[in-house]
Every structure is written in C-alpha cells, then in structure tokens.
Design a protein around this motif. Structure first.
Motif, short mmCIF file in Angstrom:
data_model
loop_
_atom_site.label_atom_id
_atom_site.label_comp_id
_atom_site.label_asym_id
_atom_site.label_seq_id
_atom_site.Cartn_x
_atom_site.Cartn_y
_atom_site.Cartn_z
N GLU A 1 -19.11 -91.83 -41.23
CA GLU A 1 -17.69 -91.80 -40.89
C GLU A 1 -16.81 -91.33 -42.05
O GLU A 1 -15.79 -90.69 -41.84
CB GLU A 1 -17.22 -93.21 -40.49
CG GLU A 1 -18.04 -93.86 -39.39
CD GLU A 1 -17.56 -93.46 -38.02
OE1 GLU A 1 -16.36 -93.14 -37.92
OE2 GLU A 1 -18.36 -93.47 -37.08
N ASP B 1 -15.83 -81.62 -36.39
CA ASP B 1 -15.92 -82.10 -35.01
C ASP B 1 -17.05 -83.09 -34.83
O ASP B 1 -17.04 -83.91 -33.93
CB ASP B 1 -16.18 -80.91 -34.06
CG ASP B 1 -15.09 -79.88 -34.16
OD1 ASP B 1 -13.99 -80.15 -33.65
OD2 ASP B 1 -15.33 -78.83 -34.78
N GLU C 1 -20.33 -81.02 -24.81
CA GLU C 1 -19.23 -81.96 -24.53
C GLU C 1 -18.02 -81.69 -25.42
O GLU C 1 -16.88 -81.68 -24.96
CB GLU C 1 -19.69 -83.41 -24.78
CG GLU C 1 -20.52 -83.98 -23.64
CD GLU C 1 -21.10 -85.34 -24.01
OE1 GLU C 1 -21.98 -85.80 -23.27
OE2 GLU C 1 -20.69 -85.93 -25.04
N LEU C 2 -18.33 -81.45 -26.68
CA LEU C 2 -17.23 -81.24 -27.63
C LEU C 2 -16.44 -79.96 -27.32
O LEU C 2 -15.26 -79.87 -27.62
CB LEU C 2 -17.77 -81.18 -29.06
CG LEU C 2 -18.21 -82.51 -29.66
CD1 LEU C 2 -18.86 -82.29 -31.01
CD2 LEU C 2 -17.02 -83.44 -29.79
N GLU D 1 -14.17 -81.04 -24.35
CA GLU D 1 -13.23 -82.13 -24.56
C GLU D 1 -13.05 -82.27 -26.06
O GLU D 1 -13.98 -82.67 -26.75
CB GLU D 1 -13.89 -83.38 -23.97
CG GLU D 1 -13.13 -84.63 -24.02
CD GLU D 1 -14.06 -85.78 -23.62
OE1 GLU D 1 -13.87 -86.87 -24.14
OE2 GLU D 1 -15.01 -85.56 -22.83
N ARG D 2 -11.91 -81.89 -26.57
CA ARG D 2 -11.72 -81.92 -28.02
C ARG D 2 -11.64 -83.36 -28.53
O ARG D 2 -10.73 -84.08 -28.23
CB ARG D 2 -10.44 -81.17 -28.43
CG ARG D 2 -10.37 -79.77 -27.89
CD ARG D 2 -11.58 -78.94 -28.19
NE ARG D 2 -11.84 -78.79 -29.62
CZ ARG D 2 -12.65 -77.89 -30.14
NH1 ARG D 2 -13.33 -77.07 -29.37
NH2 ARG D 2 -12.82 -77.83 -31.42
N ARG D 3 -12.64 -83.75 -29.25
CA ARG D 3 -12.60 -85.05 -29.90
C ARG D 3 -13.60 -85.00 -31.05
O ARG D 3 -14.26 -83.99 -31.27
CB ARG D 3 -12.97 -86.15 -28.90
CG ARG D 3 -14.38 -86.03 -28.35
CD ARG D 3 -14.61 -86.98 -27.19
NE ARG D 3 -15.73 -86.52 -26.40
CZ ARG D 3 -17.00 -86.83 -26.64
NH1 ARG D 3 -17.32 -87.60 -27.64
NH2 ARG D 3 -17.97 -86.35 -25.88
N VAL D 4 -13.72 -86.10 -31.73
CA VAL D 4 -14.61 -86.14 -32.87
C VAL D 4 -15.75 -87.09 -32.53
O VAL D 4 -15.55 -88.11 -31.88
CB VAL D 4 -13.84 -86.62 -34.12
CG1 VAL D 4 -14.78 -86.94 -35.25
CG2 VAL D 4 -12.84 -85.57 -34.52
N GLU D 5 -16.94 -86.72 -32.95
CA GLU D 5 -18.11 -87.50 -32.54
C GLU D 5 -18.99 -87.78 -33.75
O GLU D 5 -19.18 -86.94 -34.62
CB GLU D 5 -18.88 -86.65 -31.52
CG GLU D 5 -20.11 -87.26 -30.94
CD GLU D 5 -19.80 -88.33 -29.90
OE1 GLU D 5 -20.01 -89.50 -30.23
OE2 GLU D 5 -19.37 -87.98 -28.78
N THR D 6 -19.54 -88.97 -33.79
CA THR D 6 -20.60 -89.23 -34.75
C THR D 6 -21.79 -89.75 -33.96
O THR D 6 -21.62 -90.45 -32.97
CB THR D 6 -20.23 -90.31 -35.80
OG1 THR D 6 -19.78 -91.46 -35.08
CG2 THR D 6 -19.16 -89.85 -36.73
#
Ligand code: 5AD
Length: 432
Positions: free
Chosen positions: A89, A99, A116-117, A120-125
């Motif tokens: 993180e 991203d 997916e990214l 749908e704009r978001r941040v992923e870990t």
C-alpha cells in the motif's frame, strides 16, 4: 465501453525468477509487447528488493511513469514483484498515479484485474492466489534456452535476506507439472532448460528428491542440456553429485553461493555450514566431475566483518578458484535479523573490500578462460553473437560464452568449436 488493451510494456529488474515471472505476465496478458512505454495500454514494472540499490531502481522507474499517466490517462500502470510485495500500500500512497500493485504470487489474477481496471477506474492491490504456478511463461518459438520454475519461496533463514518475506515459504511444484511445462518448451524449440528455484536443490515432492527430478527432466525427448540454479550448499547431496556425473544432459556447472570465507560471519549469517564443510563439498564435486565449473555469490561488509574475516574470504577464493563470482556489498534489509546487528562496516571499507575481491576474481576468471585456448569445446548455439552479427554465439557445458564463425543454421545444435582466444567474459572459437 472501453476498448480491450492491445499493447504491453514490461520492465524487469532482479533475478531469473523475475525474468521468468515477466514471461508469465506476458503469457497471462497475451498482449503485443512494445519497446516504448508511450505506445502501451498496460505498463508493468517487475521489481526487485534484494538490496537497497534494487529498491531505488524500482522506485525511480515507478516515479518516471507519472508523466506517462499525465499524457495518457487511460494507460494502466502496474507494479509487481518483490518490492511491490514488500511495500504494498505504501507504494500507492507515494505514487498516486499507479493503478495496480500486485505481489509475487498472483500473476494468474492479472488478466482479470487489468480488464476490470480498464472498465472501472480505481486502484487495486492484490497479493495472493491459490495456484501460484498456474500460468506458463511466454516462450518465443525457436528460442534455444528457457527457464522452468520448480519452486517458489525459501525456507532457509539467512539473516541478511529479504527473500523469505517477499516470496514466502518454500512451495515445491508437483513433478508432473514441471515436466509438462518443460516438454512444452522443448516442443517450441528449446534445447536447454534451466530449472529455477531459490534453493533449487532443496526441491522435493511426494517422496521424490531433486536428483530424481533432474533425471526425469533429462529424459524429455529433444532436450539436449539441463541446468539448474541456485543451489544451497547444504543440500548438495551425494545422490545429486552422482546424478550430475551420470546424466549426460546435466551441464557441468553449479552455482553454489558461499557468501563468506569466515566461519564467524557464516555463523552470523546462519548459513548452516563452515568453510571446511564447503571446501569438502567442492572436493567431492570435483572428484566426481573433474571438469565441473563452479560459481558463487559473496557478500562483503556483513555487520562485524573484520579485516581478518575478509582476508579469510580472499583465501577461500584463492583456494577454490571459482569460475565466476557475483559479489555484493552488504545492504541492510528492514525486517531481517541482520538489520538489527551493530558493528556495521563503514561503507568505504566495504567498497575497498569489494574492489579487491573483484580484482582477484577477474584474474582467476581470465586465467581459467585462457586455459581453454586450444581445447575443442561443445557449444550449444543460441543464435547471433550480440556484438558481432557475423559470428554465432553459444555456451559450453561449463557455461562459458563462445563466439565463433558459424552459420545461423547451427542454432539449437551442439557444435564442436576450437577455442582460439580468451577474453574476460567470453571465448573466441573456430568451427572444428
Ligand atoms: N545484501 C547484500 N547482498 C545480498 N544478497 C542477498 N541478500 C543480500 C543483502 N541483504 C546476495 C546474496 C545472494 C544474492 C542473490 O544476493 O549473495 O546469494
């Protein structure tokens, strides 16, 4: 509706394991690879965290991506590998343009995550999947050499090392899956395979040991040569030495990291052997396989290393006469036991030791290369020579690079080549 991604740019740092993982990422995403990140829809940095220099490289390449995102907000920027696993993180906090941060064990999840990214704009870990070996690596049709991972993670407890915390506990891959992947590579034209694992010779599965695996892999139809790396000294068993001697496909080269020539330092590193034990292991190997080439890793400037300790390392190098050494200045890794030790060696002293060691080894390597002049070597031809396109290039069983005047049709074949000249990092030959 967002268009599907087409182009991938991937940058790889670190060891063979990371190269292998990058090939798996490439296979998993199944995108066309481009050389310029500005042409890519997906950019992946596969990072290393073995020493702080590696960390810095990872961070600076991640930082450089900021501009890319500004110019092309649709691009997906992902960071994977060991530094991603280690910093997780925190990497996102420091680099809001990213991203995706993914760990060392979840490459099979990447296609899903990335599509997916893009929607749908978001941040992923994302850090773990069940079957870490699920994806086979990309292998270019006709490429002569290839890697097969047989093991992920490490159970050794070397006090300086971050690997167990970024790659987890040792997981050994089932034999049939290894053999299937190896056979697939041979079907695509590979003639030499390297089995890779953090401590590859510690591999075991269902009662089978590493020497059994080597024998099984050597039987693959069409495979000419088999290598393996990296070996842990204490797991160099009698059976393994016999297998190297008796299996003609197994190359006569072993990478056997000694790390130090001082018993005091070896003990502080928790390496589980003494120098006498290591030297005897080398003798056993060379008695069984006289032309066995031996390379090693050495860390200088481990906390508490005195001038005498270093001297012992130099003596060991003189005594063993390694064919090659990878040497490093100790770098404290947060969270490892050695990072808590006092008596740090001043950086300048460590640099001087490193320089001396490398100078000594350069002489030994050159001398060993010069001793090949006049000898006829068996060279597995890999392709065009890097620096002189009129020559072809390959390696001997002992892993020495040989460039010689051959036709490209020899690619994938073993040629008999007479060595006519020796350099520091390669040999020059003539078709016999
Ligand atoms: N500092 C310096 N070198 C290290 N290595 C592993 N951890 C460290 C560290 N903290 C070296 C060892 C290992 C090689 C891959 O990297 O020599 O065998």
């Amino acid at each position: 509706m967002v268009e599907e991604a087409k182009f991938l740019y991937i940058e790889t740092y670190g060891c063979q394991m990371n190269d292998y993982d990058s090939s798996r990422i490439r296979a998993a995403l199944n995108l066309e690879v481009v050389d310029d990140p500005r042409d890519a829809d997906v950019v992946i940095i596969n990072t290393c965290s073995i020493r702080d220099k590696a960390d810095h490289k990872a961070f600076s390449s991640v930082g450089r991506l900021k501009r890319l995102k500004r110019n092309n907000p649709l691009v997906i920027l992902g960071v994977g590998g060991c530094a991603a696993q280690l910093y997780g993180e925190k990497l996102l906090e420091r680099n809001p343009h990213l991203d995706l941060v993914f760990g060392t064990r979840n490459i099979p999840m990447l296609p899903k995550l990335i599509s997916e990214l893009r929607r749908e704009r978001r941040v992923e870990t994302s850090f773990d999947v069940e079957d870490i070996f699920e994806v086979e690596p990309y292998h270019e049709q006709g490429r002569v050499t290839g890697y097969v991972s047989v093991q992920q993670g490490c159970n050794k407890k070397c006090t300086y090392c971050i690997v167990p915390s970024v790659r987890g506990e040792e997981v050994n891959r089932p034999t049939d899956k290894i053999i299937r992947e190896a056979s697939n590579l041979v079907n695509k034209g590979a003639r030499e395979l390297t089995l890779i694992g953090q401590t590859v010779n510690s591999w075991k599965y269902n009662g089978e040991r590493f020497s059994d695996l080597l024998r099984r892999a050597a039987e693959i139809e069409g495979l000419l040569r088999l290598r393996f790396t990296t070996s842990y000294p204490r797991d160099l068993t009698k059976k393994l030495i016999e297998t190297i001697r008796n299996t003609k496909e197994v190359c006569h080269h072993i990478h056997l990291p000694v790390q130090s020539g001082s018993d005091r330092i070896l003990s502080a590193m928790a390496r589980t052997y003494t120098t006498v034990w290591y030297l005897e292991a080398v003798d056993r190997l060379r008695d069984a396989v006289p032309d066995m080439a031996l390379s090693t890793d050495i860390i200088v400037g481990f906390p508490g290393e005195t001038a005498e300790d270093f001297d012992d390392t130099m003596k060991l190098i003189e005594q063993v006469q390694f064919d090659g050494i990878f040497s490093f200045k100790y770098s404290a890794r947060h969270g490892t036991p050695a990072a808590e030790l006092r008596n740090a060696v001043p950086d300048e002293a460590a640099s001087t030791r490193l320089r001396e060691l490398q100078e000594l080894q350069r002489e030994i390597t050159l001398k060993k290369n010069q001793a090949r002049v006049g000898v006829v070597e068996e060279v597995l031809v890999e392709g065009e020579s890097k620096n002189s396109p009129e020559l072809v290039s390959g390696r001997t069983s002992q892993n020495r690079i040989v460039n010689f005047n051959g036709k490209l049709e020899l690619k994938g074949e073993i040629a008999k080549v007479k060595i006519v000249k020796a350099f520091q990092n390669s040999l020059r030959g003539q078709l016999n």
